[in-house]
Scaffold this motif. Structure first.
Motif, PDB file in Angstrom:
ATOM      1  N   GLY A   1       0.907  -1.108  -0.343  1.00  0.00           N
ATOM      2  CA  GLY A   1      -0.107  -0.210   0.080  1.00  0.00           C
ATOM      3  C   GLY A   1       0.594   0.919   0.261  1.00  0.00           C
ATOM      4  O   GLY A   1       2.189   1.103  -0.072  1.00  0.00           O
ATOM      5  N   ALA A   2       0.453   2.385  -0.138  1.00  0.00           N
ATOM      6  CA  ALA A   2       0.948   4.027  -0.176  1.00  0.00           C
ATOM      7  C   ALA A   2       1.787   4.083   1.241  1.00  0.00           C
ATOM      8  O   ALA A   2       1.012   3.864   2.326  1.00  0.00           O
ATOM      9  N   GLY A   3       3.245   4.552   0.722  1.00  0.00           N
ATOM     10  CA  GLY A   3       3.546   5.613   1.975  1.00  0.00           C
ATOM     11  C   GLY A   3       3.974   3.657   2.884  1.00  0.00           C
ATOM     12  O   GLY A   3       4.743   4.308   3.793  1.00  0.00           O
ATOM     13  N   CYS A   4       4.499   2.699   2.139  1.00  0.00           N
ATOM     14  CA  CYS A   4       5.409   2.034   2.871  1.00  0.00           C
ATOM     15  C   CYS A   4       6.899   1.875   2.905  1.00  0.00           C
ATOM     16  O   CYS A   4       7.232   2.218   1.612  1.00  0.00           O
ATOM     17  N   ASN A   5       7.732   1.492   3.452  1.00  0.00           N
ATOM     18  CA  ASN A   5       8.871   1.046   3.606  1.00  0.00           C
ATOM     19  C   ASN A   5       9.385  -0.242   3.605  1.00  0.00           C
ATOM     20  O   ASN A   5       9.576  -0.069   4.701  1.00  0.00           O
ATOM     21  N   ILE A   6      10.419  -0.358   3.329  1.00  0.00           N
ATOM     22  CA  ILE A   6      10.684  -1.874   3.224  1.00  0.00           C
ATOM     23  C   ILE A   6      12.753  -1.409   3.269  1.00  0.00           C
ATOM     24  O   ILE A   6      13.220  -1.073   1.897  1.00  0.00           O
TER      25      ILE A   6
END
Ligand code: GTP
Length: 372
Positions: free
Chosen positions: A287-292
């Protein structure tokens, strides 16, 4: 035709994802599930929809308003306590003066409802029920028909010794308003145990409509993940606004490090960051705005919005809610669910099929998770 969508259930099988979010608002490929249902109905020229609600109705109203932005006219009806499938529709009888459609709100299908309506009319059916064949009908409402699809018998969750058909009730109906006279007003009533057998006893004509395409009840974690996999692999309709590049749908505002390895089908929402050497193996939806983070591996999973995953972590066949924080060296194993705002500290392992409740912190809370 008007359509009534039954969305009053609490979605207990999808908990803890449905603790804050009613099932119709659970994202499917980054859009609330109900948006997909509206697109489907519009495709069949049905643009007047009544939502029969009960659980967290404000979350649905806030998002859809009067429905104009989605090209449909929406009416909301809220039950004070669950009325059951039949009881919920009976409450709406004053809005129904012509043939109407009823749909369970958790079914994803490409059932040809236009063709079903034509059959309903041709056969002069009072109630037509979409039927889908399944391998194990013992968990469902089984429908027995004549060769011409006239319904002879309903059996709810039969034992194997009394299974006479593998066609089950697919949760989509076309009805004539007069059938509602058979449902008492103001009481809990289920179609399957109440109205349908009563209509048969009264000698009314009910027809089954064999569903030839895709059908799934997305109301469990397993079927929710399966629906994503099927959509991304092209086995169920996926209406993306943008085109994929090598099976990867990624927003232009997302930054993917040049050393990250992404193997589609993968959908990545807006404003995400994918770190160095991350490995994302589809089907995966982020989804939007995720950091991996760096060296982190994701496979066959769904992440909602604003969630972060640290470095060297592994997520496999799982669902992560909104705004969750997953640390470094974490392993989330198959069938697990991490709900909204939950936190998993560095080095933790979430064994198969574990659910972490909204807002819980795996570092500090004492009892924070239960086996699903
Ligand atoms: P589970 O608790 O996981 O079984 O989910 P559910 O109750 O939300 O879904 P279920 O499969 O039992 O019901 C099928 C559909 O009917 C779902 O879309 C529900 O939202 C809806 N539904 C079930 N009971 C009611 C009710 O009493 N009123 C209304 N309006 N809808 C209902």
């Amino acid at each position: 035709m008007k359509a009534i969508i039954l969305v009053g259930g609490e979605g207990t099988r999808l908990r803890p994802l449905t603790c804050n979010v009613p099932k119709p608002m659970v994202p499917v490929v980054n859009r609330p599930f109900l948006e997909h249902t509206f697109s489907y109905l519009k495709h069949h020229n049905i643009d007047e929809v009544i939502l029969a609600m009960g659980y967290l109705p404000h979350r649905i109203k806030e998002h859809f308003g009067d429905g104009k932005d989605y090209g449909i006219k929406l009416t909301y009806e809220v039950e004070d306590s669950p009325m059951g499938t039949g009881g919920a529709v009976k409450r709406l009888h004053h809005l129904l003066d012509d043939t109407f459609v009823v749909m369970n709100g958790d079914v994803y299908t490409d059932l040809d409802i236009t063709e079903m309506a034509a059959m309903h009319k041709e056969k002069q059916s009072v109630c037509s029920i979409a039927m889908v064949p399944v391998e194990d009908p013992t968990k469902y409402g089984v429908i027995e028909t004549s060769p011409a699809n006239k319904i002879r018998k309903f059996t709810e969750k039969p034992g194997w010794d009394s299974v006479t058909s593998n066609n089950i009730n697919a949760g989509t109906y076309i009805m004539e308003p007069k059938v509602l006279e058979q449902i008492p007003y103001g009481t809990f009533h289920m179609f399957e145990q109440g109205l349908f057998p009563k209509l048969l006893l009264g000698g009314e004509s009910l027809y089954g409509f064999p569903l030839k395409g895709y059908w799934i009840d997305m109301g469990t974690v397993e079927s929710y993940l399966k629906l994503h996999g099927d959509m991304l692999k092209g086995q169920a309709a996926l209406n993306m606004q943008s085109k994929s590049k090598d099976g990867i749908w990624s927003d232009e505002t997302t930054r993917i490090h040049r050393t990250a390895k992404i193997q589609g089908p993968v959908v990545i929402g807006a404003g995400c960051t994918i770190g160095p050497r991350a490995r994302i193996t589809g089907p995966v939806v982020i989804g939007a705005g995720c950091n991996i983070g760096e060296d982190t591996a994701l496979e066959d999973c769904v992440l909602w919005r604003q969630t972060s995953v640290g470095n060297q972590s592994t997520l496999n066949h799982c669902v992560i809610g909104n705004n969750a924080k997953i640390g470094n060296n974490v392993w989330v194993k198959s069938g697990s669910v991490v709900a909204d705002d939950a936190v998993i500290g560095d080095g933790n392992k979430l064994a198969n099929g574990i659910a972490l409740w909204p807002g819980h912190n795996l570092e500090s809370d004492s009892v924070t998770f239960v086996r699903r």
